[in-house]
Design an enzyme around this catalytic site. Structure first.
Site, PDB file in Angstrom:
ATOM      1  N   GLN A  12      33.493  30.725  25.352  1.00  0.00           N
ATOM      2  CA  GLN A  12      33.716  29.830  24.221  1.00  0.00           C
ATOM      3  C   GLN A  12      34.796  28.796  24.505  1.00  0.00           C
ATOM      4  O   GLN A  12      34.646  27.612  24.148  1.00  0.00           O
ATOM      5  CB  GLN A  12      34.025  30.614  22.950  1.00  0.00           C
ATOM      6  N   ASP A  37      32.487  34.050  41.590  1.00  0.00           N
ATOM      7  CA  ASP A  37      33.136  35.336  41.338  1.00  0.00           C
ATOM      8  C   ASP A  37      34.580  35.194  41.785  1.00  0.00           C
ATOM      9  O   ASP A  37      34.868  35.158  42.980  1.00  0.00           O
ATOM     10  CB  ASP A  37      32.428  36.438  42.127  1.00  0.00           C
ATOM     11  N   ILE A  38      35.506  35.074  40.821  1.00  0.00           N
ATOM     12  CA  ILE A  38      36.896  34.806  41.204  1.00  0.00           C
ATOM     13  C   ILE A  38      37.556  35.990  41.905  1.00  0.00           C
ATOM     14  O   ILE A  38      38.651  35.843  42.448  1.00  0.00           O
ATOM     15  CB  ILE A  38      37.744  34.350  39.998  1.00  0.00           C
ATOM     16  N   ALA A  59      37.953  35.688  32.395  1.00  0.00           N
ATOM     17  CA  ALA A  59      38.726  36.885  32.042  1.00  0.00           C
ATOM     18  C   ALA A  59      37.786  38.009  31.629  1.00  0.00           C
ATOM     19  O   ALA A  59      36.682  37.770  31.135  1.00  0.00           O
ATOM     20  CB  ALA A  59      39.695  36.585  30.897  1.00  0.00           C
ATOM     21  N   TYR A  60      38.262  39.219  31.843  1.00  0.00           N
ATOM     22  CA  TYR A  60      37.605  40.409  31.290  1.00  0.00           C
ATOM     23  C   TYR A  60      38.223  40.596  29.909  1.00  0.00           C
ATOM     24  O   TYR A  60      39.392  40.964  29.788  1.00  0.00           O
ATOM     25  CB  TYR A  60      37.863  41.612  32.189  1.00  0.00           C
ATOM     26  N   THR A  61      37.460  40.319  28.845  1.00  0.00           N
ATOM     27  CA  THR A  61      38.010  40.306  27.494  1.00  0.00           C
ATOM     28  C   THR A  61      37.473  41.406  26.592  1.00  0.00           C
ATOM     29  O   THR A  61      37.779  41.425  25.397  1.00  0.00           O
ATOM     30  CB  THR A  61      37.740  38.946  26.823  1.00  0.00           C
ATOM     31  N   ASP A 101      48.192  36.928  23.627  1.00  0.00           N
ATOM     32  CA  ASP A 101      49.249  37.561  22.834  1.00  0.00           C
ATOM     33  C   ASP A 101      49.320  39.065  23.084  1.00  0.00           C
ATOM     34  O   ASP A 101      50.318  39.706  22.760  1.00  0.00           O
ATOM     35  CB  ASP A 101      49.031  37.292  21.347  1.00  0.00           C
ATOM     36  N   TYR A 128      43.724  45.973  28.671  1.00  0.00           N
ATOM     37  CA  TYR A 128      43.501  44.527  28.670  1.00  0.00           C
ATOM     38  C   TYR A 128      44.833  43.783  28.739  1.00  0.00           C
ATOM     39  O   TYR A 128      45.019  42.877  29.568  1.00  0.00           O
ATOM     40  CB  TYR A 128      42.728  44.126  27.420  1.00  0.00           C
ATOM     41  N   LYS A 132      46.207  41.483  31.918  1.00  0.00           N
ATOM     42  CA  LYS A 132      46.499  40.062  31.731  1.00  0.00           C
ATOM     43  C   LYS A 132      47.951  39.745  32.094  1.00  0.00           C
ATOM     44  O   LYS A 132      48.240  38.696  32.694  1.00  0.00           O
ATOM     45  CB  LYS A 132      46.205  39.636  30.292  1.00  0.00           C
TER      46      LYS A 132
END
Length: 293
Positions: A12, A37-38, A59-61, A101, A128, A132
């Site tokens: 998004q 693929d980072i 990101a893996y969210t 956050d 998570y 991060k």
């Protein structure tokens, strides 16, 4: 203005960044996980070009899934971020790393509601959040000039993926308003709902101006709300009775991953970087839902 490369461009925020760059007449390209693929260092090196500005939205969210699959979350959120920073360092490119956050515990001594500054102690409570935060540290270890931008509660209000998977909170509330007479929503988690379009505009401004070299920033729509407040606002915006939204505690709707109770982010760093403040969250929500029709 140097060329912009957006990773995680199918998500998004990434997709909004590409639209925003196009609107401003900037040269930008985007890659999703299917193209890049980072976690593959050699592949990352092939994509990062000299003098580019890379904005990493990959990101893996899946916050709850990460609790049982830390290796997958760490691969993207830490190793992948490190790979990008190292590639930028080698190529002479710049990097903007989008963070969260969730790097904060959300616990405030005495219950004082004071927004988090960029140098406040971190203390993530979930896999998570920990991955991060590890990504932030890995990025700055490889490329000290990289800019970390933490944000919170990002939404667009639309579904992504097949059968409505990947829906954000606002999109979920819109669906539940249609499907249920009443909805129970947590009232003891507070942060700053952030419209992806506004965040994208801010990140493009940062990419254009350099943000006076400030290396850690917070970017959210102004103000704060609980999940309950946000849900009621969504109902009100679509003409539904907000009293249909009923409050409950985090404990009543227990999930695998712990969430910060209070993760409002201070905008002081954004202002210090000379960047345009993001508008109040309620105004942004009104605009977001109006755009959805």
């Amino acid at each position: 203005m140097r060329r912009i490369l957006v990773t995680g461009a199918r998500g998004q925020l990434g997709s909004q960044l590409l639209r925003c760059a196009e609107d401003e007449g900037l040269e930008a390209s985007g890659v999703g996980s299917a193209e890049l693929d980072i976690t593959d260092r050699d592949a990352v090196d092939r994509w990062v070009e000299p003098d580019a500005v890379v904005i990493n939205c990959a990101a893996y969210t899946a916050v709850d899934d990460a609790e049982s699959d830390e290796a997958a979350a760490r691969a993207v959120n830490e190793v992948g971020a490190r790979n990008l920073a190292a590639a930028c360092s080698r190529a002479g490119a710049s990097l903007i790393q989008v963070s969260t956050d969730y790097v904060f515990s959300g616990d405030r001594a005495g219950g004082t509601a004071v927004p988090h500054e960029t140098d406040d102690p971190t203390g993530p409570r979930s896999v998570y959040g920990r991955t991060k935060l590890a990504g932030e540290r890995a990025v700055h270890a490889e490329l000290p000039s990289a800019q970390i931008v933490r944000t919170a509660w990002v939404y667009t209000g639309t579904y992504g993926g097949p059968a409505g998977t990947g829906a954000d909170f606002v999109a979920t509330m819109l669906r539940l308003e249609r499907e249920r007479d009443t909805v129970r929503v947590i009232d003891d988690q507070v942060s700053s709902p952030t419209y992806s379009v506004d965040l994208a505009v801010g990140l493009i401004e940062l990419a254009r101006t350099g943000g006076r070299g400030v290396t850690t920033l917070h970017a959210t729509n102004a103000g704060s709300a609980s999940r309950f407040d946000l849900a009621r606002a969504v109902f009100a915006e679509v003409g539904a009775d907000p009293e249909r939204v009923r409050p409950c505690s985090t404990g009543e709707l227990a999930k695998p991953a712990a969430r910060p109770a209070y993760s409002v982010l201070s905008s002081r760093s954004w202002a210090a970087a000379g960047l345009t403040p993001l508008r109040p969250w309620r105004d942004a929500l009104t605009d977001a839902l109006a755009r959805l029709g």
